[in-house]
Scaffold this active site. Structure first.
Site, PDB file in Angstrom:
ATOM      1  N   CYS A   1     -12.754  78.777  84.712  1.00  0.00           N
ATOM      2  CA  CYS A   1     -12.026  77.613  85.204  1.00  0.00           C
ATOM      3  C   CYS A   1     -11.532  77.998  86.597  1.00  0.00           C
ATOM      4  O   CYS A   1     -11.571  79.157  86.971  1.00  0.00           O
ATOM      5  CB  CYS A   1     -10.842  77.317  84.311  1.00  0.00           C
ATOM      6  SG  CYS A   1     -11.298  77.065  82.607  1.00  0.00           S
TER       7      CYS A   1
ATOM      8  N   ARG B   1     -16.420  76.231  89.439  1.00  0.00           N
ATOM      9  CA  ARG B   1     -16.075  77.144  88.330  1.00  0.00           C
ATOM     10  C   ARG B   1     -15.924  76.398  87.017  1.00  0.00           C
ATOM     11  O   ARG B   1     -15.816  77.025  85.952  1.00  0.00           O
ATOM     12  CB  ARG B   1     -14.785  77.896  88.646  1.00  0.00           C
ATOM     13  CG  ARG B   1     -14.828  78.760  89.892  1.00  0.00           C
ATOM     14  CD  ARG B   1     -13.479  79.375  90.160  1.00  0.00           C
ATOM     15  NE  ARG B   1     -13.088  80.243  89.075  1.00  0.00           N
ATOM     16  CZ  ARG B   1     -13.430  81.534  88.995  1.00  0.00           C
ATOM     17  NH1 ARG B   1     -14.174  82.065  89.943  1.00  0.00           N
ATOM     18  NH2 ARG B   1     -13.070  82.264  87.984  1.00  0.00           N
TER      19      ARG B   1
ATOM     20  N   TRP C   1     -13.477  74.380  82.489  1.00  0.00           N
ATOM     21  CA  TRP C   1     -14.755  74.437  81.766  1.00  0.00           C
ATOM     22  C   TRP C   1     -14.351  74.703  80.326  1.00  0.00           C
ATOM     23  O   TRP C   1     -13.833  75.776  79.999  1.00  0.00           O
ATOM     24  CB  TRP C   1     -15.633  75.563  82.307  1.00  0.00           C
ATOM     25  CG  TRP C   1     -17.036  75.569  81.764  1.00  0.00           C
ATOM     26  CD1 TRP C   1     -18.107  74.848  82.223  1.00  0.00           C
ATOM     27  CD2 TRP C   1     -17.523  76.331  80.646  1.00  0.00           C
ATOM     28  NE1 TRP C   1     -19.231  75.126  81.484  1.00  0.00           N
ATOM     29  CE2 TRP C   1     -18.899  76.019  80.498  1.00  0.00           C
ATOM     30  CE3 TRP C   1     -16.963  77.235  79.761  1.00  0.00           C
ATOM     31  CZ2 TRP C   1     -19.703  76.576  79.507  1.00  0.00           C
ATOM     32  CZ3 TRP C   1     -17.761  77.796  78.772  1.00  0.00           C
ATOM     33  CH2 TRP C   1     -19.114  77.458  78.652  1.00  0.00           C
TER      34      TRP C   1
ATOM     35  N   ASN D   1      -6.952  80.549  82.804  1.00  0.00           N
ATOM     36  CA  ASN D   1      -8.405  80.729  82.846  1.00  0.00           C
ATOM     37  C   ASN D   1      -8.710  81.944  81.974  1.00  0.00           C
ATOM     38  O   ASN D   1      -8.195  83.030  82.224  1.00  0.00           O
ATOM     39  CB  ASN D   1      -8.874  80.967  84.282  1.00  0.00           C
ATOM     40  CG  ASN D   1     -10.345  81.368  84.340  1.00  0.00           C
ATOM     41  OD1 ASN D   1     -11.109  81.027  83.438  1.00  0.00           O
ATOM     42  ND2 ASN D   1     -10.736  82.106  85.366  1.00  0.00           N
ATOM     43  N   GLY D   2      -9.519  81.752  80.948  1.00  0.00           N
ATOM     44  CA  GLY D   2      -9.884  82.884  80.082  1.00  0.00           C
ATOM     45  C   GLY D   2      -9.906  82.431  78.621  1.00  0.00           C
ATOM     46  O   GLY D   2      -9.860  81.249  78.313  1.00  0.00           O
TER      47      GLY D   2
ATOM     48  N   GLU E   1     -37.154  83.539  87.537  1.00  0.00           N
ATOM     49  CA  GLU E   1     -36.039  82.999  88.334  1.00  0.00           C
ATOM     50  C   GLU E   1     -36.338  81.566  88.748  1.00  0.00           C
ATOM     51  O   GLU E   1     -35.477  80.685  88.651  1.00  0.00           O
ATOM     52  CB  GLU E   1     -35.784  83.887  89.547  1.00  0.00           C
ATOM     53  CG  GLU E   1     -34.796  83.337  90.546  1.00  0.00           C
ATOM     54  CD  GLU E   1     -33.446  82.974  89.928  1.00  0.00           C
ATOM     55  OE1 GLU E   1     -33.146  83.415  88.800  1.00  0.00           O
ATOM     56  OE2 GLU E   1     -32.710  82.206  90.556  1.00  0.00           O
TER      57      GLU E   1
ATOM     58  N   LYS F   1     -34.049  78.245  87.848  1.00  0.00           N
ATOM     59  CA  LYS F   1     -33.569  77.297  88.875  1.00  0.00           C
ATOM     60  C   LYS F   1     -33.935  75.870  88.503  1.00  0.00           C
ATOM     61  O   LYS F   1     -33.114  74.961  88.564  1.00  0.00           O
ATOM     62  CB  LYS F   1     -34.211  77.640  90.237  1.00  0.00           C
ATOM     63  CG  LYS F   1     -33.654  78.821  90.948  1.00  0.00           C
ATOM     64  CD  LYS F   1     -32.356  78.567  91.664  1.00  0.00           C
ATOM     65  CE  LYS F   1     -31.116  79.051  90.977  1.00  0.00           C
ATOM     66  NZ  LYS F   1     -31.059  80.207  90.200  1.00  0.00           N
TER      67      LYS F   1
ATOM     68  N   GLU G   1     -31.912  74.616  85.425  1.00  0.00           N
ATOM     69  CA  GLU G   1     -30.453  74.422  85.530  1.00  0.00           C
ATOM     70  C   GLU G   1     -30.073  73.305  86.490  1.00  0.00           C
ATOM     71  O   GLU G   1     -28.988  72.743  86.359  1.00  0.00           O
ATOM     72  CB  GLU G   1     -29.740  75.716  85.899  1.00  0.00           C
ATOM     73  CG  GLU G   1     -30.111  76.331  87.204  1.00  0.00           C
ATOM     74  CD  GLU G   1     -29.312  77.622  87.454  1.00  0.00           C
ATOM     75  OE1 GLU G   1     -28.210  77.780  86.924  1.00  0.00           O
ATOM     76  OE2 GLU G   1     -29.817  78.461  88.193  1.00  0.00           O
TER      77      GLU G   1
ATOM     78  N   HIS H   1     -52.257  84.045  74.075  1.00  0.00           N
ATOM     79  CA  HIS H   1     -51.953  84.548  72.718  1.00  0.00           C
ATOM     80  C   HIS H   1     -51.078  83.575  71.949  1.00  0.00           C
ATOM     81  O   HIS H   1     -50.270  83.980  71.124  1.00  0.00           O
ATOM     82  CB  HIS H   1     -51.288  85.930  72.837  1.00  0.00           C
ATOM     83  CG  HIS H   1     -52.178  86.957  73.452  1.00  0.00           C
ATOM     84  ND1 HIS H   1     -53.247  87.514  72.784  1.00  0.00           N
ATOM     85  CD2 HIS H   1     -52.210  87.470  74.700  1.00  0.00           C
ATOM     86  CE1 HIS H   1     -53.882  88.362  73.590  1.00  0.00           C
ATOM     87  NE2 HIS H   1     -53.277  88.353  74.755  1.00  0.00           N
TER      88      HIS H   1
ATOM     89  N   LYS I   1     -19.926  78.236  87.522  1.00  0.00           N
ATOM     90  CA  LYS I   1     -20.433  79.257  88.439  1.00  0.00           C
ATOM     91  C   LYS I   1     -20.132  80.659  87.929  1.00  0.00           C
ATOM     92  O   LYS I   1     -20.897  81.583  88.160  1.00  0.00           O
ATOM     93  CB  LYS I   1     -19.793  79.091  89.812  1.00  0.00           C
ATOM     94  CG  LYS I   1     -20.307  80.046  90.867  1.00  0.00           C
ATOM     95  CD  LYS I   1     -21.755  79.808  91.198  1.00  0.00           C
ATOM     96  CE  LYS I   1     -22.257  80.733  92.276  1.00  0.00           C
ATOM     97  NZ  LYS I   1     -23.706  80.599  92.499  1.00  0.00           N
TER      98      LYS I   1
HETATM   99  C1  AGP Z   1     -27.531  81.389  88.561  1.00  0.00           C
HETATM  100  O1  AGP Z   1     -28.381  80.335  89.084  1.00  0.00           O
HETATM  101  C2  AGP Z   1     -27.023  81.031  87.253  1.00  0.00           C
HETATM  102  N1  AGP Z   1     -26.093  79.947  87.472  1.00  0.00           N
HETATM  103  C3  AGP Z   1     -26.473  82.124  86.376  1.00  0.00           C
HETATM  104  O2  AGP Z   1     -27.568  82.582  85.633  1.00  0.00           O
HETATM  105  C4  AGP Z   1     -25.830  83.358  87.029  1.00  0.00           C
HETATM  106  O3  AGP Z   1     -26.803  84.066  87.753  1.00  0.00           O
HETATM  107  C5  AGP Z   1     -25.299  84.264  85.923  1.00  0.00           C
HETATM  108  O4  AGP Z   1     -24.288  83.569  85.240  1.00  0.00           O
HETATM  109  C6  AGP Z   1     -24.737  85.594  86.450  1.00  0.00           C
HETATM  110  O5  AGP Z   1     -23.657  85.317  87.301  1.00  0.00           O
HETATM  111  P1  AGP Z   1     -23.129  86.525  88.235  1.00  0.00           P
HETATM  112  O6  AGP Z   1     -24.257  86.876  89.168  1.00  0.00           O
HETATM  113  O7  AGP Z   1     -21.939  85.958  88.955  1.00  0.00           O
HETATM  114  O8  AGP Z   1     -22.774  87.678  87.341  1.00  0.00           O
END
Ligand code: AGP
Length: 607
Positions: A2, A27, A76, A100-101, A479, A483, A486, A502, A602
């Protein structure tokens, strides 16, 4: 995950906090709220609701709220669904709190302090407010200390007491808090980006220290009540990097920034033509003596680790494991003093990675972290840290942080080769010259973004997209697939192209979009055969291939993009930019909130 903000001073707090919450919304953005108080003290006025910060801003305007001291939160959801009641701040007795936590023992606390029937929300955070209220007899430090000792879990707490006007107290465990003086008071936040408009001098609140913010500035005490020393830091990126710079979304801006931030990350670490980590205190002995490497990370950072694995194994000849941080501790990891652990994290606050790093260190492993946020928990928990210089990455989907992580891994691989006496001067120069070409090669790709946009349009309405490649090509497609998923919500699967036949090839039908990457000479013929296998079953193939490749095959693609040519091990860089842009344009043309995809945040500070 958060965002929290607190401000006290002579200015109107609501506007300052709402602006900051908009910066922190990456966040978490299920619900938001602020609490305001002023010199007269008395109960804080809490304005909160489910929805985005812009909705909260409208509500604040309707209610015409004001106050010079306040705390704010963008959420969040973890404990308790998305609702007005579960939004923060929470009030209980004389206490107003944001959190936050995750408090793991909140149910035990409900029983211990007989809170059943007394809570208005389903959150663990309100339980903390109630326990604070239980201990509060007029001394805020004492109440906070007693409460903190009862909590199990992670927390960044900002607290106001109704009979202590103008002051904000804060304490953290794992979840981040940074704080700073302003010209008229003081401010705290989850992220330095919210502080930068006020000052470049800030500090990371050390865990379990209690800070008090007032118009007079900031005081800090440790849990035993002794005054604690503040270690000030300076923001080392310009504020222009924390706004959209004229782009519709941060994600596009951050993709475009990659050539510059790779230079910012690489150039300061080259001395006499060689990688140099003197500033980080990393000695060649550490790089020469480790017998194997274990990379721990999550998501995009883990994908960067996979590229690092290929680089190090092929150039250094030692084994590299890349382990999903959330799995690391639960799979009996074999790490010891001969295993160099590399923790990769953009935010430096991902708790899965932080806990895995702490575990590895307990096993005696030397450790290096690659982190983008200065002073972050993972940076402070590792023996050495190499900061990427990507600047603030606001879009939830990581782009420039990923490629700057790769840049650091290229540098680290080279330094390791030199430390182990594996490379001649010529080999080193050839490799470093190629690394220095990356920004210009990326600029070449970025100059073709309209062509890439047209390619993206061919998968705009796809339900499933497959991405196939081998070796490094497979790593970058993992990767690229993340992208696309998400930011566009299209189901995508990256598959080692040799493995497809396979089983999973059963899912390939006519018109199935398949993105294929072919950049590794040693794998090209096999990759082209695998492409033929899907194309002959009707797949529509988008082929990303090195620009100078002569293709004898009859046309096995429906779209082709020729990548600027680099040495094979560097082709990750141009190919990644193409995949980032494809994901971006699909999301943009679907009219989605590219920077804040649904369900995401994030920074993931829950395990
Ligand atoms: C990145 O596009 C993603 N949103 C997510 O996988 C991110 O890379 C992952 O949560 C790790 O975050 P960090 O690099 O801040 O540890």
């Amino acid at each position: 995950m958060c965002g929290i903000i607190g401000y006290t001073g002579t200015k109107e707090a609501s506007g300052i906090m709402l602006d900051a919450l908009e910066l922190l919304e990456y966040r978490g953005y299920d619900s938001a709220g602020i609490a305001l108080s002023d010199e007269n003290g008395g109960p804080a006025r809490i304005i909160k609701r489910a929805g985005r910060v812009k909705d909260l801003r409208l509500l604040c305007e309707e209610k015409n709220v004001s106050g010079h001291c306040g705390i704010g939160h963008t959420r969040w959801a973890t404990h308790g669904g998305v609702s007005d009641e579960n939004a923060h701040p929470h009030g209980y007795g004389k206490i107003t709190i944001i959190h936050n936590g995750i408090i793991e023992n909140y149910r035990q606390l409900i029983e211990k302090y007989e809170l059943d029937g007394k809570l208005k929300s389903q959150t663990d955070s309100e339980v903390v407010a109630a326990v604070l209220s239980h201990f509060y007899q007029g001394d805020p430090y004492s109440a906070i200390r007693k409460t903190v000792l009862k909590l199990k879990g992670t927390f960044a707490l900002a607290i106001m007491f109704e009979d202590i006007p103008g002051k904000i107290y804060a304490v953290r465990n794992v979840s981040p808090i940074v704080a700073a003086n302003t010209e008229d008071g003081a401010i705290l936040s989850s992220d330095v980006a919210a502080i930068v408009p006020f000052t470049t001098q800030y500090f990371v609140v050390p865990e379990l220290n209690v800070v008090c913010l007032s118009r007079e500035g900031i005081e800090m005490y440790d849990l035993s009540g002794d005054k604690a020393r503040i270690d000030w830091l300076t923001v080392d990126w310009d504020i222009s990097r924390s706004d959209k710079g004229g782009y519709p979304f941060y994600m596009e801006k951050e993709i475009m920034e990659q050539p510059d931030v790779i230079n910012d990350t690489v150039l300061p670490r080259i001395k006499d033509g060689k990688p140099d980590f003197t500033a980080e205190g990393i000695k060649d002995e550490m790089l020469a003596s480790c017998e194997r490497i274990c990379v721990i990370a999550c998501g995009t950072a883990m994908h960067a680790g996979l590229v690092g694995k290929s680089l190090i194994q092929s150039m250094i000849g030692i084994h590299v494991d890349v382990v999903m941080a959330s799995e690391f501790m639960y799979n009996d990891p074999v790490v010891n003093d001969k295993t160099l652990v590399i923790a990769i994290s953009q935010s430096g606050e991902t708790i899965d990675t932080l806990e895995a790093l702490k575990f590895a260190r307990k096993c005696g492993s030397p450790s290096i972290s690659i982190v983008n946020v200065k002073g972050a928990s993972i940076a402070r928990a590792s023996e050495h840290v190499i900061y990427t210089c990507a600047g603030p990455e606001i879009a939830v989907a990581s782009t420039k942080a990923y490629t700057t992580q790769l840049a650091v891994l290229y540098l680290l691989t080279a330094r390791m080769a030199i430390a182990r006496g594996l490379w001649s001067e010529d080999q080193t120069k050839k490799y470093m010259d190629e690394l220095l070409r990356v920004p210009d090669v990326m600029k070449e790709v970025l100059s073709q973004k309209e062509e890439i946009h047209h390619i993206a349009d061919t998968i705009l309405n796809a339900k499933d997209v497959f991405m196939i490649g081998r070796g490094l090509d497979y790593s970058i497609l993992l990767e690229g697939s993340l992208k696309l998923k998400e930011v566009s919500y299209i189901h995508s699967e990256a598959y080692a192209s040799g493995e497809l036949k396979h089983g999973t090839i059963a899912l390939i039908t006519s018109e199935t979009p398949v993105i294929a990457v072919v950049t590794q000479d040693k794998l090209k013929s096999k990759e082209l055969s695998n492409i033929k296998e899907v194309q002959s079953r009707g797949a529509k193939v988008i082929l990303l291939i090195k620009g100078d490749e002569v293709l004898e095959q009859e046309k096995i693609w429906s779209r082709i993009f020729r990548l600027p040519v680099m040495e094979d091990e560097f082709m990750v860089m141009p190919a990644s930019v193409v995949l980032q842009l494809i994901a971006y344009y699909v999301s943009l043309d679907k009219g989605l909130d590219v920077d804040k995809p649904r369900n995401l945040a994030k920074v993931v500070t829950v395990e």
